[in-house]
Design an enzyme around this catalytic site. Structure first.
Site, PDB file in Angstrom:
ATOM      1  NE  ARG A 115      -3.702  -1.027   2.171  1.00 23.80           N
ATOM      2  CZ  ARG A 115      -5.234  -1.212   1.400  1.00 23.80           C
ATOM      3  NH1 ARG A 115      -5.851   0.057   0.932  1.00 23.80           N
ATOM      4  NH2 ARG A 115      -5.724  -2.114   1.392  1.00 23.80           N
ATOM      5  CB  VAL A 147     -10.605  10.638  -9.527  1.00 24.10           C
ATOM      6  CG1 VAL A 147     -11.308   9.558  -9.279  1.00 24.10           C
ATOM      7  CG2 VAL A 147     -11.285  11.877  -9.595  1.00 24.10           C
ATOM      8  CG  ASN A 189      -8.216   5.523  -4.604  1.00 27.85           C
ATOM      9  OD1 ASN A 189      -8.857   6.465  -3.637  1.00 27.85           O
ATOM     10  ND2 ASN A 189      -9.073   4.749  -5.032  1.00 27.85           N
ATOM     11  CG  ASP A 197     -17.300   6.438  -0.391  1.00 25.94           C
ATOM     12  OD1 ASP A 197     -17.186   5.707  -1.431  1.00 25.94           O
ATOM     13  OD2 ASP A 197     -16.594   7.055   0.055  1.00 25.94           O
ATOM     14  NE  ARG A 199     -19.215   1.946  -4.921  1.00 27.33           N
ATOM     15  CZ  ARG A 199     -17.996   2.219  -5.212  1.00 27.33           C
ATOM     16  NH1 ARG A 199     -17.134   2.479  -4.013  1.00 27.33           N
ATOM     17  NH2 ARG A 199     -17.474   1.744  -6.400  1.00 27.33           N
ATOM     18  CG  HIS A 245     -12.434   6.909  -0.847  1.00 33.56           C
ATOM     19  ND1 HIS A 245     -13.804   6.784  -1.003  1.00 33.56           N
ATOM     20  CD2 HIS A 245     -11.819   6.434  -2.107  1.00 33.56           C
ATOM     21  CE1 HIS A 245     -14.003   5.898  -2.098  1.00 33.56           C
ATOM     22  NE2 HIS A 245     -12.750   5.636  -2.939  1.00 33.56           N
TER      23      HIS A 245
END
Ligand SMILES: NC(=O)c1ccc[n+]([C@@H]2O[C@H](COP(=O)([O-])OP(=O)(O)OC[C@H]3O[C@@H](n4cnc5c(N)ncnc54)[C@H](O)[C@@H]3O)[C@@H](O)[C@H]2O)c1
Length: 309
Positions: free
Chosen positions: A89, A119, A121, A149, A152, A176
């Site tokens: 990560r 946008v 990540n 989010d 969704r 996020h």
């Protein structure tokens, strides 16, 4: 009056679909940029050739040269790598930070008055990079995640209760990622909180599905990640800004004391208009909600600290 100009950096799944949504709504001319030669030109040409059938007059230009993006009103940053097998990560964080820094520096130089929508990540950390690389004020650096989010969450609420998505409203706060904070007591159907419409265990299940919404799509796709709903989220923010709608939408913004947090990008409701983030829409949280928000902000802080090392 000339049409507005929106630059979309990254002509991959999210970028190209965002370009399509903006152009086909006739909202703005779109300049699609990518590091891969031919990719933005090819997708741009393909999108332009749909215009006579779809019936819009927006111009779509594909380019590898930031000079072509000059004078953009909005710059959307979707360029980045997806996590590869064996990549940690933190590796992804460092690689995407390098990409976001370089594209934002180049784009901001040619469009010094633009509003940035990030946008790529990990979203909240990439917003910090974009803020620094652009030198823009916090009002003009926004992250797209909360709109996705909450979309969704609304989808799952509508499905659960058998009602139209149009009559749902959802509130999601925080970074996020899987520590995001869906606020059910402010999530409603026709104004009625879902906590009054569903038993607690069902509410919890919908919240959890929302927090894992990205992973659910990735698991189904096997390669790549969601892009239809993410591009719809970007479109909603672009429209709110270009039409000065003063929409109240959850976005990642640099907090300066709001929600008890300072100097961190975290998702909160903001008023979006021609000036970008016009104000943070602050609400009272219960102590449990504040604790969840603080936990989520703590995850963002850890990532930003890795970047600073
Ligand atoms: N914030 C959110 O809610 C959200 C939702 C979905 C995806 N994402 C993120 O958006 C990003 C894009 O996702 P995608 O599915 O479109 O990926 P993708 O791989 O389809 O597209 C990424 C594009 O970026 C380009 N690129 C890489 N380095 C570049 C550089 N230096 N300059 C210009 N272009 C460059 C690549 O060539 C590629 O075309 C990812 O980081 C993803 O995790 C965020």
């Amino acid at each position: 009056m000339p049409r507005s100009r929106v630059t979309v950096i990254g002509a991959g799944n999210v970028g190209a679909t965002t370009a399509q949504r903006i152009a086909e709504a006739g909202l703005a001319d779109v300049i699609l940029v990518d590091i891969v030669e031919g990719l933005p030109q090819g997708k741009g040409l393909d999108l332009a050739e749909a215009a006579p059938v779809v019936d819009h007059d927006a111009r779509i230009t594909g380019t590898n040269d930031y000079a072509d993006t000059a004078g953009s009103d909005i710059i959307v940053v979707t360029s980045g790598l997806a996590r590869q097998p064996g990549m940690s990560r933190d590796d992804l964080l460092t690689k995407n930070a390098g990409i976001v820094r370089s594209v934002v520096e180049q784009a901001a130089k040619h469009s010094p008055d633009a509003i940035l929508i990030v946008v790529t990540n990990p979203l909240d950390a990439m917003c910090h990079v974009a803020l620094e690389a652009s030198g823009f004020p916090r009002e003009r650096v926004l992250g797209m995640a909360g709109v996705l989010d909450s979309a969704r969450f609304r989808t799952f609420i509508a499905e659960e209760l058998g009602v139209s998505v149009a009559d749902t409203h959802a509130f999601v706060l925080g970074g996020h990622g899987d520590t995001m904070v869906p606020l059910s007591r402010y999530s409603t159907v026709a104004g009625v909180p879902i906590t009054e419409l569903l038993p607690a265990d069902r509410v919890r299940a919908l919240e959890e599905r929302t927090a894992n919404g990205g992973a659910e799509v990735v698991a189904l796709l096997k390669t790549g990640s969601a892009f239809y709903a993410p591009s719809a989220g970007v479109f909603e923010m672009v429209e709110a800004i270009l039409l000065d709608r003063k929409r109240v939408l959850p976005c990642a913004v640099l907090l300066k004391g709001e929600f008890g947090t300072s100097d961190l990008f975290v998702g909160v409701p903001v008023v979006l208009g021609a000036g970008g983030m016009e104000r943070v829409f602050e609400i009272e949280l219960t102590s449990d909600e504040q604790a969840a928000f603080d936990r989520s902000a703590g995850v963002v802080k850890d990532l930003v600290e890795v970047l600073g090392r």
